[in-house]
Structures are given as C-alpha cells and as structure tokens.
Design a protein around this motif. Structure first.
Motif, PDB file in Angstrom:
ATOM      1  N   GLN A 191      -5.969   3.813  -0.956  1.00 37.35           N
ATOM      2  CA  GLN A 191      -5.560   2.884   0.588  1.00 37.35           C
ATOM      3  C   GLN A 191      -6.241   2.623   1.546  1.00 37.35           C
ATOM      4  O   GLN A 191      -6.312   1.477   1.866  1.00 37.35           O
ATOM      5  N   LEU A 204      -1.961  -4.260  -5.557  1.00 41.31           N
ATOM      6  CA  LEU A 204      -1.756  -3.729  -4.809  1.00 41.31           C
ATOM      7  C   LEU A 204       0.622  -3.948  -5.855  1.00 41.31           C
ATOM      8  O   LEU A 204       0.383  -2.789  -6.129  1.00 41.31           O
ATOM      9  N   ILE A 234       0.918  -1.123   0.135  1.00 40.40           N
ATOM     10  CA  ILE A 234       0.190   0.059  -0.405  1.00 40.40           C
ATOM     11  C   ILE A 234       1.622   1.541  -0.052  1.00 40.40           C
ATOM     12  O   ILE A 234       0.499   2.488  -0.729  1.00 40.40           O
TER      13      ILE A 234
END
Length: 298
Positions: free
Chosen positions: A157, A258, A147
């Motif tokens: 996020q 991610l 993240i």
C-alpha cells in the motif's frame, strides 16, 4: 435461462418501446463485463410479413443506484452526439439500451494503431460535443479509497501511495464529462456500415481530457510511443501535453491495479489477480521501472 434475475427482466415493459414485437422476450447472457450481469434481449418481430427473432435491447443489472443513474445520464449525452447507443430505461435494478449490431473492437483483426484510431475518433467527437462542466474527480480520494479496500499488505500500500504522490498532477477544479474507461472491449464496430459506438459508461465522471486519454493508454496496455504517434494524427487531440497524459496514465494504472486487487480480495477470482499484475507491468513501463513494482509486489 431461468433465474430470479431473468424472471424480473422479463417483467419490464419492453412492449411500450417497440410496437412490432410479439410474444415473450428471449434473454441471453452476454459473456462480458467483470462487475455486472449483462443480457441481450430479443423478440419475435414481423418484418415484410415474416416472423423472426431480432435482438432489440441490452439490459444491464446494476446494484448501485447512484452509479446506474449517472451512467444513464452520460449515455444520453453520448447518444445525442452520435457516439453511443440510445438509452431506453433505468430503474432501481436495470439500465436498458438499444441493441447495436457490432463486434468488440478488441476482437477485430486490426493492429493496435488501427484500433486506437477508431477509439480516439469516438473520444474526440464526444469531447467536442459535450461541454458541460462540473466538479472534477479527485484522483487522490479515489486511490486512497481503493487502497483501503485492496487487501494489500501495508508495505505494498505504501509503495503505491509513494508512486501516487510523486506523479499526481494538480487536478482541475472543473472537468468535462469523460467516459472514463475507453477499453477496446467498450467499443463496438459494425463492419458492414463502418460505424462504431462507445458502450458501458459506468466509469463516467468529470475530469480532464488528459485523464481520459491516460486511462485509455493504461487500460489497453498501449506503449506510450505508439499512443502518441497515433494521437498526433488527431487534429482535435494532438495539442494535448504528452507528459500530462503520461502522468494521468500512471494514475490510471494505479487505479486499475487497486481495482483488480480489491475484486480479487473480495471474490478470490484469479482473472482479477492476473490482470492486476499485467497492469503493474504496464505501470513499470510508464515509470521507466523506477519502482520495480512487479518484483516488489509478486
């Protein structure tokens, strides 16, 4: 092909491993892998008095020393139980294995259930044979690190962090060795003798079997109904809890989303962004569209 990387590759001591080779290596780049350069290394060989060019090795250029040596160790264990190619050599830049003459499972004219059966059979054999335990991977730490590097907005996020908190299972203190990325592109099949091998153990770690299967479901975009229908046919894997596998698939999808957004942020390559959104779509499927991630993150 003539570049610094292939010039270095040509200097490796291939002749020490295969006494029948003659001359310099023929080096070809594989059009595979998103994070590393991979090469097929062939040599002129003498067989029955005839000379021909034979592919003998696969060489992967890996910058991360820790990752490279961990992958080599995982390959050694996988080779010992017959599910992967033989690892040959590792140094500060290269990981080299024997060449396996097979086609990528993803490219074969098989339906999704047939492909899944082949991949699951390799995973079952691997996990039945490899019982070495060690500290399990911390998925929360993996996700938090990704993240921070993803380049996503604070809102996006936070959204993925919320999904993580709501679905992350308590992780076992000790896990078994897992491949960690049983993508159909990481399975090779020799159709002539009906053999298959797992390749690319770069994501190998210690984790639960549910994590291994959840990542397989996620990275191949497999519908849970299809996945568990085929899983029931495995005498070794059928006892695993579907809910735990699905929640690990959710974690795996978040990790994949991610990872692709991070590489898109660092490299600006459209293929990474496209795959990230494909993973988001699969994540919506796994969470019954509770978060409408595609809508929120477009």
């Amino acid at each position: 092909m003539n570049s610094p990387i292939t010039s270095t590759l040509e200097q490796l001591p291939f002749s020490h491993w295969q006494p029948v080779i003659i001359g310099a290596p023929v080096i070809e780049s594989f059009d595979t892998g998103l994070s590393h350069q991979v090469f097929k290394v062939s040599f002129a060989t003498i067989e029955r008095g005839e000379q021909k060019i034979t592919p003998l090795f696969v060489a992967k250029h890996v910058a991360n020393r820790e990752t490279r040596h961990a992958e080599f160790d995982a390959l050694q264990r996988a080779f010992q139980c017959g599910v992967s190619v033989k690892p040959i050599y590792v140094d500060d830049n290269w990981l080299i294995t024997e060449y396996f003459n097979g086609d990528c499972l993803e490219s074969l004219d098989l339906d999704i259930e047939q492909k899944l059966e082949i991949a699951l059979s390799l995973v079952a054999k691997f996990h039945q044979s490899v019982k070495h335990g060690a500290t399990s991977i911390n998925l929360q730490q993996v996700i938090d690190k990704l993240i921070s590097k993803s380049g996503l907005s604070p809102k996006h996020q936070q959204l993925l962090s919320t999904v993580t908190v709501e679905h992350l299972l308590p992780q076992p203190d000790c896990g078994n060795l897992v491949h960690g990325d049983v993508n159909f592109t990481n399975v090779l099949v020799n159709q002539a003798d009906n053999t298959a091998k797992l390749i690319d153990f770069e994501a190998a770690s210690y984790a639960s079997m549910e994590y291994e299967l959840g990542m397989m479901m996620s990275v191949n975009f497999i519908h849970p109904d299809t996945f568990f229908r085929v899983l029931k046919q495995s005498s070794y894997l059928c006892a695993l809890c579907p809910k735990k596998v699905t929640r690990n698939a959710i974690m795996s999808s978040i990790i994949n989303v991610l990872w692709y957004f991070t590489h898109d942020h660092e490299n600006g390559t459209q293929v990474f962004k496209n795959t990230a959104f494909a993973q988001l779509e699969h994540l919506d499927l796994l969470t019954n569209e509770k978060y409408l991630l595609i809508k929120e993150m477009r």
